[in-house]
Motif scaffolding. Structure first.
Motif, PDB file in Angstrom:
ATOM      1  N   PRO A 102       0.781  -1.239   0.000  1.00  0.00           N
ATOM      2  CA  PRO A 102       0.000   0.000   0.000  1.00  0.00           C
ATOM      3  C   PRO A 102       0.811   1.286   0.000  1.00  0.00           C
ATOM      4  O   PRO A 102       0.374   2.275  -0.587  1.00  0.00           O
ATOM      5  CB  PRO A 102      -0.839  -0.109   1.280  1.00  0.00           C
ATOM      6  N   GLY A 103       1.990   1.324   0.592  1.00  0.00           N
ATOM      7  CA  GLY A 103       2.762   2.552   0.646  1.00  0.00           C
ATOM      8  C   GLY A 103       3.672   2.782  -0.543  1.00  0.00           C
ATOM      9  O   GLY A 103       4.330   3.815  -0.630  1.00  0.00           O
ATOM     10  N   HIS A 104       3.723   1.850  -1.462  1.00  0.00           N
ATOM     11  CA  HIS A 104       4.638   1.956  -2.599  1.00  0.00           C
ATOM     12  C   HIS A 104       4.017   2.762  -3.736  1.00  0.00           C
ATOM     13  O   HIS A 104       2.811   2.689  -3.968  1.00  0.00           O
ATOM     14  CB  HIS A 104       5.023   0.558  -3.083  1.00  0.00           C
ATOM     15  N   ARG A 105       4.836   3.512  -4.466  1.00  0.00           N
ATOM     16  CA  ARG A 105       4.340   4.328  -5.580  1.00  0.00           C
ATOM     17  C   ARG A 105       3.777   3.476  -6.723  1.00  0.00           C
ATOM     18  O   ARG A 105       3.024   3.973  -7.551  1.00  0.00           O
ATOM     19  CB  ARG A 105       5.429   5.261  -6.096  1.00  0.00           C
ATOM     20  N   ALA A 117       9.426  -4.572  -2.961  1.00  0.00           N
ATOM     21  CA  ALA A 117       8.217  -4.396  -2.134  1.00  0.00           C
ATOM     22  C   ALA A 117       7.303  -5.614  -2.285  1.00  0.00           C
ATOM     23  O   ALA A 117       7.468  -6.445  -3.188  1.00  0.00           O
ATOM     24  CB  ALA A 117       7.488  -3.128  -2.549  1.00  0.00           C
ATOM     25  N   SER A 118       6.314  -5.706  -1.414  1.00  0.00           N
ATOM     26  CA  SER A 118       5.353  -6.811  -1.449  1.00  0.00           C
ATOM     27  C   SER A 118       4.653  -6.864  -2.810  1.00  0.00           C
ATOM     28  O   SER A 118       4.280  -5.831  -3.375  1.00  0.00           O
ATOM     29  CB  SER A 118       4.328  -6.625  -0.324  1.00  0.00           C
ATOM     30  N   SER A 148      -5.772  -4.357  -3.890  1.00  0.00           N
ATOM     31  CA  SER A 148      -4.988  -4.488  -5.113  1.00  0.00           C
ATOM     32  C   SER A 148      -5.109  -5.892  -5.675  1.00  0.00           C
ATOM     33  O   SER A 148      -5.541  -6.814  -4.983  1.00  0.00           O
ATOM     34  CB  SER A 148      -3.519  -4.173  -4.819  1.00  0.00           C
ATOM     35  N   ALA A 149      -4.680  -6.036  -6.930  1.00  0.00           N
ATOM     36  CA  ALA A 149      -4.623  -7.332  -7.605  1.00  0.00           C
ATOM     37  C   ALA A 149      -5.979  -8.040  -7.570  1.00  0.00           C
ATOM     38  O   ALA A 149      -6.076  -9.213  -7.230  1.00  0.00           O
ATOM     39  CB  ALA A 149      -3.524  -8.206  -7.009  1.00  0.00           C
ATOM     40  N   ILE A 150      -7.023  -7.328  -7.942  1.00  0.00           N
ATOM     41  CA  ILE A 150      -8.361  -7.917  -8.010  1.00  0.00           C
ATOM     42  C   ILE A 150      -8.613  -8.306  -9.466  1.00  0.00           C
ATOM     43  O   ILE A 150      -8.660  -7.449 -10.347  1.00  0.00           O
ATOM     44  CB  ILE A 150      -9.446  -6.948  -7.497  1.00  0.00           C
ATOM     45  N   PHE A 151      -8.766  -9.603  -9.700  1.00  0.00           N
ATOM     46  CA  PHE A 151      -8.876 -10.164 -11.044  1.00  0.00           C
ATOM     47  C   PHE A 151     -10.045 -11.139 -11.134  1.00  0.00           C
ATOM     48  O   PHE A 151     -10.603 -11.555 -10.122  1.00  0.00           O
ATOM     49  CB  PHE A 151      -7.610 -10.960 -11.398  1.00  0.00           C
ATOM     50  N   ILE A 152     -10.353 -11.537 -12.359  1.00  0.00           N
ATOM     51  CA  ILE A 152     -11.106 -12.764 -12.605  1.00  0.00           C
ATOM     52  C   ILE A 152     -10.052 -13.759 -13.058  1.00  0.00           C
ATOM     53  O   ILE A 152      -9.318 -13.495 -14.022  1.00  0.00           O
ATOM     54  CB  ILE A 152     -12.183 -12.587 -13.693  1.00  0.00           C
ATOM     55  N   HIS A 153      -9.920 -14.862 -12.364  1.00  0.00           N
ATOM     56  CA  HIS A 153      -8.907 -15.867 -12.702  1.00  0.00           C
ATOM     57  C   HIS A 153      -9.483 -17.260 -12.554  1.00  0.00           C
ATOM     58  O   HIS A 153     -10.685 -17.419 -12.316  1.00  0.00           O
ATOM     59  CB  HIS A 153      -7.629 -15.657 -11.868  1.00  0.00           C
TER      60      HIS A 153
END
Length: 189
Positions: A102-105, A117-118, A148-153
């Motif tokens: 969350p804190g990364h650009r 970063a994560s 973050s990283a919300i997909f249909i997979h």
């Protein structure tokens, strides 16, 4: 884009018809599983371990509620894909990741690996990310901590819950892809 000699092929003629909406809703009595309605198709799907939420936060395991654009499709080049997607797509590389720090650009953006970063790896040993539809959740611009990283997979065996994504069986994903166009929207409720 795909070039001659790729593993994509058309298994049946595709029409020019695309659907306007994909609707995802949780199953009564099981908030971690649901149904995805796409035109005349209804597919079983796995949802986030936190169910569907209107207040999505990073790490809560919830699938965000709302209406979202479909951005692009990520495809593993070493896996057979039956349909040429109408949405923009790219071949997933072993060096593809997605920042979930969350804190990364670069939060909620694709990143090259290695990445300090994560992050999530988009090239996985399980089949879950063999086909990924990137949805427009928290991306224009990303808001720190909103997820973050919300997909249909692709779904895991046993329809185990996701970390906030929507997951389909491989054969259902194959049926869904030709229905999607640039104006198709995803409604999660």
């Amino acid at each position: 884009m795909a070039s001659a000699g790729t593993r994509l092929r058309r298994s049946q003629p595709m029409t020019n018809t695309t659907i306007s909406y994909i609707v995802v809703m949780s199953r009564p009595g099981n908030r971690r599983q649901g149904w995805l309605q796409a035109g005349n198709f209804r597919f079983r799907c796995a949802l986030g371990r936190g169910g569907v939420s209107r207040n999505k936060r990073e790490g809560d395991g919830a699938t965000p509620a709302g209406v979202f654009a479909l951005r692009r499709i990520w495809l593993r080049p070493d896996v057979r894909h039956l349909h040429l997607p109408r949405l923009p797509f790219r071949w997933t590389r072993k060096t593809d990741g997605w920042c979930d720090a969350p804190g990364h650009r670069r939060y909620n953006r694709p990143v090259p690996l290695p990445f300090a970063a994560s992050h999530e790896r988009l090239w996985r040993e399980d089949a879950v990310y063999d086909t990924v539809i990137e949805i427009g959740w928290n991306d224009r611009p990303p808001i720190i901590g909103r997820g973050s990283a919300i997909f249909i997979h692709l779904a895991r065996p046993g329809w185990t819950p996701t970390e906030g994504c929507v997951a389909l069986a491989k054969n259902d994903m194959r049926k869904l892809l030709p229905l999607l166009g640039g104006r198709t929207r995803l409604l999660i409720r």
